[in-house]
Design an enzyme around this catalytic site. Sequence first.
Site, short mmCIF file in Angstrom:
data_model
loop_
_atom_site.label_atom_id
_atom_site.label_comp_id
_atom_site.label_asym_id
_atom_site.label_seq_id
_atom_site.Cartn_x
_atom_site.Cartn_y
_atom_site.Cartn_z
CG ASP A 1 0.63 -2.38 6.48
OD1 ASP A 1 -0.13 -2.38 6.73
OD2 ASP A 1 0.56 -1.99 4.90
CD GLN B 1 -6.56 -4.86 4.34
OE1 GLN B 1 -7.51 -5.51 4.16
NE2 GLN B 1 -6.93 -3.37 3.85
CE LYS C 1 -6.70 -0.37 6.34
NZ LYS C 1 -8.03 0.12 5.40
CG HIS D 1 -1.69 0.88 1.53
ND1 HIS D 1 -1.68 2.60 1.84
CD2 HIS D 1 -2.93 1.11 1.14
CE1 HIS D 1 -2.61 2.93 2.09
NE2 HIS D 1 -3.86 2.10 1.27
C1 LIG Z 1 -2.01 -3.02 3.76
C2 LIG Z 1 -3.13 -1.93 4.18
N1 LIG Z 1 -1.73 -0.84 5.00
C3 LIG Z 1 -1.87 0.50 4.96
C4 LIG Z 1 -3.12 0.97 4.72
C5 LIG Z 1 -3.46 2.74 5.23
O1 LIG Z 1 -4.28 2.46 6.50
P1 LIG Z 1 -4.75 3.91 7.58
O2 LIG Z 1 -6.13 4.61 5.82
O3 LIG Z 1 -5.52 3.31 7.72
O4 LIG Z 1 -3.57 4.56 7.65
C6 LIG Z 1 -4.21 0.34 4.17
C7 LIG Z 1 -5.35 0.76 4.20
O5 LIG Z 1 -6.08 0.41 3.38
C8 LIG Z 1 -3.53 -1.18 4.40
O6 LIG Z 1 -4.69 -1.93 3.19
#
Ligand SMILES: Cc1ncc(COP(=O)(O)O)c(C=O)c1O
Length: 403
Positions: free
Chosen positions: A195, A198, A221, A120
């Site tokens: 990270d 998910q 999430k 991401h």
């Molecule tokens: C794999 C992954 N990393 C990071 C994020 C970012 O999360 P946030 O917007 O809650 O900071 C997301 C959000 O969709 C994600 O799916």
Amino acid sequence: MLAPGRAVRTHFPIFSNVEEPFHYLDNGATGQIVDEAADALLYFETGARANVKRGVYPLADAATNAFDAARDTMARYLGAGAADEVVFTSGTTMAINIVAHALAEGLAPGDEILVSGLEHHSNIVPWQLVAGRSGAVLCVIPVTGEGRLDLDALDVLVSERTRVVSVTHVSNVTGAITDLTRIRAAAPHATMVVDGAQRAPHGSLDVQSIGCDFYALSSHKMFGPTGAGVLWGREALLERLPPFLGGGEMIRHVSFDGTSFAAPPHRFEAGTPAIGPVLGMAAAARWMMQQDWQAWALHEKLLTERLLRGLETIDCIRVVGPVGLQERLGIVAFEVDGVHAHDVCQVLGSRGVCLRGGHHCAQPLMDVLDLAATARASLAPYNDSDDVDALLEGLSEVIRRLR
Ligand SMILES: Cc1ncc(COP(=O)(O)O)c(C=O)c1O
């Protein structure tokens, strides 16, 4: 413990408040809030609101105690060694930015930061910024045609200069689960950041057996409120890292001759935290720890299979990611030949089927796969076969109307 599917919905207020048909399959973007989390948030904001770590009157004391208890809960959810390893953040993005910027000071030109092609943007851009500042080089683990990491490439990619490895636990596009053990073994000398955005919604974790050094997650999430998250870090590492943001509550002493900083986790929590959302996140984590995740994982697997097999029967649809059930979660991206993902999602939306369409904040992955966008269904324990069938029926309309 609740049986997955419809029974779980009674714990999620959205299902009583939104008109049917409502098939929420966008859990990868944001999960719905569970009652317990909504109640904790509302209770704090309307019946127990005071700032934390500041006042000494009873209301402030109670807020501080609740905040400390939330740290204990999140430590348990993550399998952390100590509550002080839990830094509250606004979400995964902030968590990764904190660790990236803190690690930047220790990087020299030519040092290597290893990320992957599945990431991401939240796990790419902070490292690009750090590379730009420090002269470190960003290296990328490639992606296979199946949408998994090509870990054979680690033999070539990992060097003595690899100082940081930062990878996703589960891809937000293909649903593939990363073999973190193999990555840890390939780069034992590097600081390993995961990270977990998910993965966190799928049951409690054991960061110590993963062997990583930092782990990031988002409350929204994992059925908690928006605006909160966690950066977990090993105590010894957090102690060595400089702060990212400056302000109130992260200091030991401030003077114009120089400022000293509080110990972790407070050093990384400048300013008033998102108290209500943090309490809600902890309530969601407590609720999740009471559930039978083995049964829920099996339920998700069966739904994923139903979805994958259903998509397979439609000629003009191609799944982007693994088509099998091994080492994956219920996140399924797909393209409909000749129809833009936004149009697909709009038609589905008009039928109450909620999917995300776009690049999913993973443009480098889209480039590798030679796609501009995909539609993506992402499952949660409250989904059932009706949701999957509604999606498949909706796709028939998409194809009838738009192709
Ligand atoms: C794999 C992954 N990393 C990071 C994020 C970012 O999360 P946030 O917007 O809650 O900071 C997301 C959000 O969709 C994600 O799916």
